[in-house]
Design an enzyme around this catalytic site. Structure first.
Site, PDB file in Angstrom:
ATOM      1  N   ASP A 175       0.867  -1.168   0.000  1.00 62.19           N
ATOM      2  CA  ASP A 175       0.000   0.000   0.000  1.00 62.19           C
ATOM      3  C   ASP A 175       0.909   1.224   0.000  1.00 62.19           C
ATOM      4  O   ASP A 175       1.827   1.309   0.815  1.00 62.19           O
ATOM      5  CB  ASP A 175      -0.865  -0.032   1.269  1.00 62.19           C
ATOM      6  CG  ASP A 175      -2.252   0.525   1.048  1.00 62.19           C
ATOM      7  OD1 ASP A 175      -2.341   1.660   0.544  1.00 62.19           O
ATOM      8  OD2 ASP A 175      -3.228  -0.152   1.392  1.00 62.19           O
TER       9      ASP A 175
ATOM     10  N   ASP B 279      -2.993   4.807  -2.036  1.00 65.81           N
ATOM     11  CA  ASP B 279      -3.978   5.298  -1.072  1.00 65.81           C
ATOM     12  C   ASP B 279      -4.360   6.762  -1.291  1.00 65.81           C
ATOM     13  O   ASP B 279      -3.481   7.617  -1.466  1.00 65.81           O
ATOM     14  CB  ASP B 279      -3.366   5.146   0.330  1.00 65.81           C
ATOM     15  CG  ASP B 279      -4.345   5.515   1.429  1.00 65.81           C
ATOM     16  OD1 ASP B 279      -5.306   4.776   1.626  1.00 65.81           O
ATOM     17  OD2 ASP B 279      -4.131   6.567   2.083  1.00 65.81           O
TER      18      ASP B 279
ATOM     19  N   GLU C  41      -6.592   4.482  -5.665  1.00 62.26           N
ATOM     20  CA  GLU C  41      -7.832   4.693  -4.921  1.00 62.26           C
ATOM     21  C   GLU C  41      -8.345   6.067  -5.339  1.00 62.26           C
ATOM     22  O   GLU C  41      -7.995   7.080  -4.754  1.00 62.26           O
ATOM     23  CB  GLU C  41      -7.600   4.639  -3.410  1.00 62.26           C
ATOM     24  CG  GLU C  41      -8.916   4.586  -2.649  1.00 62.26           C
ATOM     25  CD  GLU C  41      -8.804   4.963  -1.177  1.00 62.26           C
ATOM     26  OE1 GLU C  41      -9.740   4.662  -0.428  1.00 62.26           O
ATOM     27  OE2 GLU C  41      -7.816   5.587  -0.778  1.00 62.26           O
TER      28      GLU C  41
ATOM     29  N   HIS D  34     -11.313  -2.904   3.167  1.00 60.13           N
ATOM     30  CA  HIS D  34     -11.135  -2.666   4.609  1.00 60.13           C
ATOM     31  C   HIS D  34     -11.813  -1.375   5.082  1.00 60.13           C
ATOM     32  O   HIS D  34     -11.784  -1.088   6.277  1.00 60.13           O
ATOM     33  CB  HIS D  34      -9.644  -2.600   4.914  1.00 60.13           C
ATOM     34  CG  HIS D  34      -8.998  -1.408   4.274  1.00 60.13           C
ATOM     35  ND1 HIS D  34      -8.883  -1.273   2.907  1.00 60.13           N
ATOM     36  CD2 HIS D  34      -8.481  -0.279   4.806  1.00 60.13           C
ATOM     37  CE1 HIS D  34      -8.321  -0.117   2.636  1.00 60.13           C
ATOM     38  NE2 HIS D  34      -8.064   0.509   3.760  1.00 60.13           N
ATOM     39  N   ASP D  35     -12.362  -0.584   4.159  1.00 66.75           N
ATOM     40  CA  ASP D  35     -13.052   0.662   4.526  1.00 66.75           C
ATOM     41  C   ASP D  35     -14.563   0.516   4.440  1.00 66.75           C
ATOM     42  O   ASP D  35     -15.293   1.492   4.660  1.00 66.75           O
ATOM     43  CB  ASP D  35     -12.663   1.798   3.561  1.00 66.75           C
ATOM     44  CG  ASP D  35     -11.229   2.259   3.751  1.00 66.75           C
ATOM     45  OD1 ASP D  35     -10.690   2.095   4.851  1.00 66.75           O
ATOM     46  OD2 ASP D  35     -10.666   2.793   2.774  1.00 66.75           O
TER      47      ASP D  35
HETATM   48  O1  TEU Z   1      -9.160   5.820   2.384  1.00 66.60           O
HETATM   49  C1  TEU Z   1      -9.429   7.030   1.730  1.00 66.60           C
HETATM   50  C2  TEU Z   1     -10.783   7.509   1.844  1.00 66.60           C
HETATM   51  O2  TEU Z   1     -11.210   8.250   0.989  1.00 66.60           O
HETATM   52  C3  TEU Z   1     -11.544   7.353   3.128  1.00 66.60           C
HETATM   53  O3  TEU Z   1     -12.082   8.605   3.407  1.00 66.60           O
HETATM   54  C4  TEU Z   1     -12.653   6.407   3.133  1.00 66.60           C
HETATM   55  O4  TEU Z   1     -13.690   6.883   2.323  1.00 66.60           O
HETATM   56  C5  TEU Z   1     -13.088   6.318   4.576  1.00 66.60           C
HETATM   57  O5  TEU Z   1     -12.098   5.537   5.184  1.00 66.60           O
HETATM   58  C6  TEU Z   1     -14.416   5.718   4.830  1.00 66.60           C
HETATM   59  O6  TEU Z   1     -14.674   5.744   6.215  1.00 66.60           O
HETATM   60  C7  TEU Z   1      -7.822   5.461   2.520  1.00 66.60           C
HETATM   61  C8  TEU Z   1      -7.677   4.140   3.244  1.00 66.60           C
HETATM   62  O7  TEU Z   1      -8.241   3.113   2.478  1.00 66.60           O
HETATM   63  C9  TEU Z   1      -8.263   4.253   4.613  1.00 66.60           C
HETATM   64  O8  TEU Z   1      -8.226   3.031   5.310  1.00 66.60           O
HETATM   65  C10 TEU Z   1      -7.464   5.288   5.339  1.00 66.60           C
HETATM   66  O9  TEU Z   1      -8.062   5.526   6.596  1.00 66.60           O
HETATM   67  C11 TEU Z   1      -7.377   6.605   4.561  1.00 66.60           C
HETATM   68  O10 TEU Z   1      -7.073   6.431   3.199  1.00 66.60           O
HETATM   69  C12 TEU Z   1      -6.267   7.452   5.125  1.00 66.60           C
HETATM   70  O11 TEU Z   1      -5.029   6.897   4.798  1.00 66.60           O
END
Ligand code: TEU
Ligand code: CA
Length: 554
Positions: free
Chosen positions: A98, A199, A256, A328-329
Site C-alpha cells: 500500500d 492510497d 484509490e 477494509h473501509d
Molecule cells: O481511504 C481514503 C478515503 O477516501 C476514506 O475517506 C474512506 O472513504 C473512509 O475511510 C471511509 O470511512 C484510505 C484508506 O483506504 C483508509 O483506510 C485510510 O483511513 C485513509 O485512506 C487514510 O489513509
C-alpha cells in the site's frame, strides 16, 4: 488497448492485522500471511495487496506511516517481508504494498524535524500556516471529523491534515518531497514488489491559494471534497510519479480514486495512463449523504445493477477497472448488497458471480471468499475504528438517539471488514491463540475456512470455480477482454449481461428471493456455472430460483 501482464490475474486484499496471527499476540503478522499462501494458492489468486505493514503508531491502523523503509515489529521484520516476496514468487504470485503518500504519521522523522524548525527544510514537507488567534487558516472538515488544522507542537504554526490529526498531509508542491516519495517506491520495487495500491491519491493536489468554502453543516465547516473539486493539475504530479517509478519497472498500480470526471479516465487508466487501473467505487458510494452515514440511502438490487453498468459504460475499452465487493473501509458486501434477511449461500454466490464476471480486474477482500458478514454491535464501546466513532458523534449531533446512532454506524462501520479472518471453529476462529485485537464475529462457528474447504458446495469453492473459469484457456480471452453488454435491462431484480469475445457468454442473476422467468433469445450451448444443482426450463424460458445465478455459453 495494449495487453498487459496483469490483465488476466485475480487479486486478493489482505488486511495484515486481522489475517492470521503466528505468535499469539492477538495481531496478525507477515509470518502468518506466509503460512497461508498455500490456502490462497488453492483459492487461485495471483496478486496479493497488503494493507500497510510499515512502522506506524497505528492511529489509523497503519495508514499513518512513521518509517517508509521499515516493517512495524508487530507485523514482523524486513526479513519476513523479503521472505514473503520470495515465497509468493515460488508460487507465481505477486505482492503489492500500500502506497500511503498523501500523508505520513506525526511520528515520522520529517514531521518531528518540522516541529523543531518549521522554517527549515522539513517545514516545507508539510502545509504549515501561521497561527492567527482563534481563526483557522481554512474552514475545511477532515474526513474523520473536525477541522483539518491543528497546532504544530512547539511552534506558532498550524499544520494541515485532511484525515486524522496524526496524519499530517505531505506537501506535493515541494519537489524535494516528491523525490523522497519516488526514491522510496523504487527502493521497494527493487526488492521485488510487483507494484502498489495507491492510497487516497486524489488528495495530493490542493486548491491553491487556500480559501474558505460555503459551510455545509452546522459546525461551520465544509467537506474536503469541495476543496478537491476546486483543485486543478493533479496530472502533473501523477505523470511524474509514473515516469519516475512504475513505468521504469513495468510495475502494477491501482489507484484509490474517487469522484473522477469522465473526461479524465483516459489520462488515469488509458494506455500510458497514470495508473494501471483504479477501483470502481460506484456501488460503494451509492446513497452517500453529505450529512453523514446516518443519512445514507440503502441500495436496492436495481441500484446495484445500474451502478455496475454505469461504471462499465463509462470506462468501456479505454482501460481496466478494478472491481470490488468490499474492502477494509467498507461493510461486508453480502450484508450490504443483498436485501436484508436474504443473506444465504445462494445469494452470496450470486453476488460473487455478478461482480466477478464484470470486465476488469477482480479483487477479493479477505473473508469475502467465505461469505463473511457484518458483525453485530451491541455498544459503541465495541467500535475501534476512528471513522466510525466520528460518524457516531455526527449522528448524535444530528439528534439521533444513541440506539439509532449505533444502528447507523453499525451498517457502515469499517470494523465490519476488520474483524479477524475466520479460519476454523476453534477458539477465536483459529485466528490467534491469544486475545484478538478486535472482536471475532460470533458467526465463525458456521462461517469459517476449514469447514468450507471440506464442503464442495461452499462459497469458497464457488469463488474457486469463478477463478478457474477466468483462467480457463477456452474462455479467458472472452472473460478478460470481451465487451460487456447489459441484457434484459427492463426486467426488475434481474441483473444480466453478455460478455462477447471469441465466445459469447451470458451471466444472469435473479436478484431476489422469489422465482423469476427469463426467455432467452437463442438457446445456450453450455452451462459454465450454476449456484443451484438444476435449471428449470420450458422451451427457451428458464424459471430461475431465488438468487440463482448462471453463466451460460451461447
Ligand atoms: O481511504 C481514503 C478515503 O477516501 C476514506 O475517506 C474512506 O472513504 C473512509 O475511510 C471511509 O470511512 C484510505 C484508506 O483506504 C483508509 O483506510 C485510510 O483511513 C485513509 O485512506 C487514510 O489513509
Ligand atoms: Ca502476531
Amino acid at each position: 488497448m495494449t495487453k498487459k501482464w496483469w490483465h488476466d490475474k485475480v487479486a486478493y486484499q489482505i488486511y495484515p492485522k486481522s489475517f492470521y496471527d503466528s505468535n499469539g499476540d492477538g495481531i496478525g503478522d507477515i509470518p502468518g500471511i506466509i503460512s497461508k499462501l498455500d490456502y490462497l494458492q488453492e483459492l487461485g489468486v495471483d496478486m496479493i495487496w497488503l494493507s500497510p505493514c510499515y512502522s506506524s503508531p497505528l492511529a489509523d491502523q497503519g495508514y499513518d506511516i512513521s518509517d517508509y523503509y521499515n516493517i512495524d515489529p508487530r507485523f514482523g521484520t524486513m526479513e519476513d517481508m523479503e521472505r514473503l516476496i520470495a515465497e509468493a514468487k515460488k508460487r507465481d504470485m505477486y505482492i503489492l504494498m500500500d502506497l500511503v503518500v498523501n500523508h505520513c504519521s506525526d511520528e515520522h522523522e520529517w514531521f518531528r524535524k518540522a516541529c523543531e524548525d518549521p522554517d527549515g527544510e522539513y517545514g516545507d514537507f508539510f502545509y504549515l500556516r501561521e497561527k492567527d488567534g482563534e481563526k483557522l487558516p481554512t474552514n475545511w472538515r477532515s474526513y474523520f471529523g473536525g477541522p483539518v488544522w491543528d497546532d504544530l507542537p512547539g511552534t506558532n504554526r498550524q499544520y494541515l491534515h485532511v484525515f486524522h490529526k496524526k496524519q499530517p498531509d505531505l506537501n506535493w508542491e515541494n519537489p524535494k518531497l516528491r523525490e523522497e516519495v519516488y526514491k522510496n517506491i523504487n527502493w521497494w520495487l527493487e526488492k521485488g514488489l510487483a507494484g502498489f495500491r495507491i492510497d487516497a491519491i486524489i488528495n495530493i493536489k490542493k486548491a491553491l491559494p487556500f480559501r474558505d468554502y460555503a459551510p455545509d453543516r452546522s459546525d461551520g465547516l465544509c467537506s474536503i471534497n469541495t476543496m478537491l473539486k476546486d483543485a486543478e493539475g493533479i496530472g502533473t504530479f501523477l505523470g511524474e510519479m509514473r515516469d519516475r517509478t512504475f513505468s521504469v519497472y513495468d510495475a502494477f498500480s491501482v489507484g484509490e480514486v474517487f469522484n473522477e470526471k469522465p473526461e479524465v479516465i483516459p489520462d488515469f487508466i488509458g494506455d500510458g495512463g497514470y495508473f494501471s487501473t483504479m477501483f470502481d467505487f460506484n456501488e460503494a458510494i451509492f446513497g452517500q449523504s453529505g450529512k453523514g452515514w446516518y443519512d445514507a440511502e440503502p441500495i436496492t438490487p436495481e441500484d446495484y445493477k445500474n451502478c455496475c453498468f454505469a461504471s462499465q459504460k463509462k470506462v468501456g475499452d479505454i482501460g481496466f477497472l478494478s472491481n470490488i465487493i468490499e474492502n477494509h473501509d467498507e461493510p461486508r458486501g453480502v450484508s450490504r448488497y443483498i436485501p436484508e434477511g436474504d443473506c444465504c449461500k445462494e445469494s452470496k454466490k450470486m453476488l460473487a458471480a455478478l461482480n466477478f464476471m464484470l470486465r476488469g480486474l477482480p479483487f477479493i477482500y479477505q473473508g469475502q471468499e467465505l461469505g463473511m458478514e457484518n458483525i453485530p454491535f451491541s455498544s459503541i464501546d465495541e467500535v475501534d475504528d476512528i471513522s466510525s466513532l466520528d460518524e457516531y458523534q455526527v449522528a448524535l449531533d444530528a439528534g439521533l438517539s444513541p440506539e439509532d446512532a449505533l444502528k447507523a454506524v453499525a451498517r457502515f462501520s469499517r470494523d465490519n471488514a476488520r474483524t479477524p479472518m475466520q479460519w476454523s471453529d476453534a477458539a477465536h476462529a483459529g485466528f490467534t491463540t491469544g486475545k484478538p485485537w478486535l472482536r471475532v464475529n460470533p458467526n465463525y462457528l458456521s462461517i469459517n475456512a476449514a469447514s468450507q474447504l471440506e464442503d464442495p458446495d461452499s462459497v469458497f469453492h464457488f469463488y474457486q470455480k469463478l477463478i478457474r473459469l477466468r483462467k480457463d484457456p477456452v474462455y479467458k480471452e472472452t472473460i478478460v477482454y470481451g465487451t460487456l453488454e447489459p441484457a434484459f435491462r427492463e426486467q426488475h431484480n434481474l441483473m444480466a449481461y453478455y460478455r462477447r469475445g471469441d465466445k459469447t457468454l451470458l451471466v444472469i442473476g435473479n436478484y431476489q428471493s422469489g422465482k423469476q422467468a427469463v426467455t432467452l433469445p437463442l438457446p445456450y450451448t453450455k452451462v459454465l456455472l450454476n449456484n443451484y444443482a438444476d435449471i428449470t426450463r420450458e422451451g427457451s424460458t428458464i424459471l430461475l430460483h431465488g438468487y440463482q445465478v448462471l453463466i451460460l455459453e451461447m
